[in-house]
Design a protein around this motif. Structure first.
Motif, PDB file in Angstrom:
ATOM      1  N   ARG A 348       0.832  -1.210   0.000  1.00  0.00           N
ATOM      2  CA  ARG A 348       0.000   0.000   0.000  1.00  0.00           C
ATOM      3  C   ARG A 348       0.864   1.256   0.000  1.00  0.00           C
ATOM      4  O   ARG A 348       0.614   2.207  -0.754  1.00  0.00           O
ATOM      5  CB  ARG A 348      -0.930   0.000   1.216  1.00  0.00           C
ATOM      6  CG  ARG A 348      -1.945   1.142   1.220  1.00  0.00           C
ATOM      7  CD  ARG A 348      -2.638   1.269   2.557  1.00  0.00           C
ATOM      8  NE  ARG A 348      -1.728   1.704   3.612  1.00  0.00           N
ATOM      9  CZ  ARG A 348      -1.360   2.972   3.782  1.00  0.00           C
ATOM     10  NH1 ARG A 348      -1.798   3.922   2.970  1.00  0.00           N
ATOM     11  NH2 ARG A 348      -0.535   3.297   4.762  1.00  0.00           N
ATOM     12  N   GLN A 349       1.896   1.238   0.836  1.00  0.00           N
ATOM     13  CA  GLN A 349       2.753   2.422   0.919  1.00  0.00           C
ATOM     14  C   GLN A 349       3.573   2.609  -0.364  1.00  0.00           C
ATOM     15  O   GLN A 349       3.800   3.744  -0.812  1.00  0.00           O
ATOM     16  CB  GLN A 349       3.671   2.320   2.140  1.00  0.00           C
ATOM     17  CG  GLN A 349       2.893   2.331   3.450  1.00  0.00           C
ATOM     18  CD  GLN A 349       3.703   2.859   4.614  1.00  0.00           C
ATOM     19  OE1 GLN A 349       4.710   3.527   4.429  1.00  0.00           O
ATOM     20  NE2 GLN A 349       3.240   2.587   5.824  1.00  0.00           N
ATOM     21  N   GLN A 350       4.007   1.521  -0.984  1.00  0.00           N
ATOM     22  CA  GLN A 350       4.766   1.638  -2.234  1.00  0.00           C
ATOM     23  C   GLN A 350       3.874   2.145  -3.368  1.00  0.00           C
ATOM     24  O   GLN A 350       4.314   2.925  -4.215  1.00  0.00           O
ATOM     25  CB  GLN A 350       5.402   0.297  -2.588  1.00  0.00           C
ATOM     26  CG  GLN A 350       6.530  -0.087  -1.646  1.00  0.00           C
ATOM     27  CD  GLN A 350       7.255  -1.346  -2.070  1.00  0.00           C
ATOM     28  OE1 GLN A 350       7.204  -1.745  -3.235  1.00  0.00           O
ATOM     29  NE2 GLN A 350       7.950  -1.975  -1.125  1.00  0.00           N
ATOM     30  N   ILE A 351       2.620   1.706  -3.396  1.00  0.00           N
ATOM     31  CA  ILE A 351       1.689   2.189  -4.420  1.00  0.00           C
ATOM     32  C   ILE A 351       1.452   3.688  -4.262  1.00  0.00           C
ATOM     33  O   ILE A 351       1.334   4.419  -5.246  1.00  0.00           O
ATOM     34  CB  ILE A 351       0.360   1.406  -4.357  1.00  0.00           C
ATOM     35  CG1 ILE A 351       0.590  -0.021  -4.872  1.00  0.00           C
ATOM     36  CG2 ILE A 351      -0.734   2.099  -5.166  1.00  0.00           C
ATOM     37  CD1 ILE A 351      -0.604  -0.925  -4.746  1.00  0.00           C
ATOM     38  N   GLU A 352       1.406   4.150  -3.014  1.00  0.00           N
ATOM     39  CA  GLU A 352       1.266   5.590  -2.770  1.00  0.00           C
ATOM     40  C   GLU A 352       2.428   6.358  -3.409  1.00  0.00           C
ATOM     41  O   GLU A 352       2.246   7.429  -3.992  1.00  0.00           O
ATOM     42  CB  GLU A 352       1.206   5.886  -1.274  1.00  0.00           C
ATOM     43  CG  GLU A 352      -0.149   5.633  -0.642  1.00  0.00           C
ATOM     44  CD  GLU A 352      -0.213   6.125   0.789  1.00  0.00           C
ATOM     45  OE1 GLU A 352       0.837   6.576   1.316  1.00  0.00           O
ATOM     46  OE2 GLU A 352      -1.296   6.050   1.391  1.00  0.00           O
ATOM     47  N   ILE A 353       3.606   5.783  -3.301  1.00  0.00           N
ATOM     48  CA  ILE A 353       4.791   6.418  -3.904  1.00  0.00           C
ATOM     49  C   ILE A 353       4.661   6.430  -5.423  1.00  0.00           C
ATOM     50  O   ILE A 353       4.952   7.444  -6.080  1.00  0.00           O
ATOM     51  CB  ILE A 353       6.079   5.700  -3.454  1.00  0.00           C
ATOM     52  CG1 ILE A 353       6.328   5.955  -1.960  1.00  0.00           C
ATOM     53  CG2 ILE A 353       7.274   6.131  -4.283  1.00  0.00           C
ATOM     54  CD1 ILE A 353       7.451   5.154  -1.371  1.00  0.00           C
TER      55      ILE A 353
END
Length: 359
Positions: A348-353
């Motif tokens: 989830r956090q990588q997709i935000e990036i």
């Protein structure tokens, strides 16, 4: 649901744990009365028996129907026990209440159906009777669906509510007939601490030899009571014979259960809990560091046009960490569940990036 009340009449409300016992199905008047007499002699105060039996496939025994309701009335008259049965339709509710049944329960198939739950709630509201209702968890592990079923009854004016944890269906062969997934009823208790919480070890285990250990586990976790299937001749039962115990065996099980005093807190326990709090804080710090590294990995993948998901790497981590956890005395399945949650948050956090055009 803040003003929930005890499911039991005031004069019986002091029982702990609450024990509800009786056959899976009411088969004959003789079978019902014979079982009830033995249970009453052993001190059981609430007698259960299925009058209507939902079956997975047609053609099996689906209960004797309203013909069996007078048998429950005879049980109450002769033994003084309260009586309980399952309802799944408006007609069931009306018939059971007319026959003087004291406690109703709603099965796992019905609690998963909002239309059926609303029909039952409407029938109870129209009847205007203060009857306790126990709601089994839905067949699938959906806490919100379970809560929704309870709320429909509460909104209909039924405030003497309880929940029955009977486990959750899972595909394939397992030790248990229905997987316990204890964290789900524990979360229900956290949200509604005044809700009566009853465990059904018969349906969780599916085998009579599992009734005792599951009962003890439930009481250790603070459940208010147990609903256990007991039959005068289990091997000849018309339904679920493998999970029923005789009244004699049930009495032995109940007499061997250890009751914990939830109010006792010692100095040593307080110190141990402080250690848990400190370790939890350390865990959060470590997880925060891990997520920081995950975000850096996400930035690297974005710059080099790499996909977020790296399946081979994920499988390798899951397998190696699970083996390591087992070597440390923990459950491999537990570690896989933990890693799945961590991986989901990392993704989830990588997709935000990836979606952040400023980076």
């Amino acid at each position: 649901m803040t003003d929930l009340q005890s499911i039991l009449p005031e004069e019986k409300g002091g029982m702990h744990p609450i024990i509800i016992a009786g056959p899976c199905s009411a088969e004959t008047e003789e079978q019902v009365l014979s079982t009830a007499r033995e249970l009453a002699r052993n001190g059981v105060k609430i007698f259960r028996a299925g009058i209507w039996k939902p079956r997975t496939k047609p053609g099996g025994f689906e209960g004797v129907g309203r013909e069996g309701l007078p048998w429950l009335a005879k049980v109450k008259e002769e033994t003084g026990m309260l009586t309980a049965t399952e309802v799944a339709t408006r007609q069931h509710v009306e018939d059971a209440l007319a026959a003087g049944v004291d406690i109703l329960w709603i099965g796992a198939r019905t609690s998963a159906n909002p239309f059926a739950m609303q029909e039952i709630a409407d029938a109870l509201q129209e009847a205007g009777k203060d009857v306790p209702v126990l709601v089994k968890n839905p067949v699938n592990p959906d806490l919100e669906l379970w809560i929704g079923a309870l709320q429909r009854l509460y909104n209909a004016g039924i405030h003497r509510l309880g929940a029955i944890h009977r486990g959750f269906s899972a595909y394939g062969k397992h030790l248990y007939r229905n997987m316990p997934q204890w964290h789900i009823p524990i979360e229900l208790r956290r949200r509604f601490p005044n809700l009566t919480l009853v465990c059904d070890p018969s349906h969780i285990g599916g085998k009579r030899e599992l009734v005792a250990p599951l009962s003890q586990q439930a009481l250790d976790m603070g459940f208010d009571g147990l609903i256990i299937e007991s039959h005068c001749d289990p091997d000849c039962a018309w339904s679920d014979k493998a999970q029923q115990v005789t009244p004699e065996v049930l009495n032995f099980i109940l007499n061997t259960l250890v009751l914990r005093d939830a109010t006792v807190t010692t100095e040593s326990l307080t110190l141990l809990r402080q250690q848990i709090d400190e370790l939890d804080n350390e865990l959060l710090e470590v997880l925060n560091k891990r997520m920081r590294v995950s975000r850096e990995i996400g930035q690297y993948k974005k710059e080099h046009r790499m996909p977020v998901l790296q399946i081979g790497r994920h499988d390798e981590i899951m397998q190696s960490r699970a083996r390591l956890a087992e070597e440390m005395g923990m459950s491999g399945e537990f570690m896989r569940n933990v890693l799945s949650a961590i991986h989901e948050e990392s993704v989830r956090q990588q997709i935000e990036i990836f979606n952040d055009r400023t980076r």
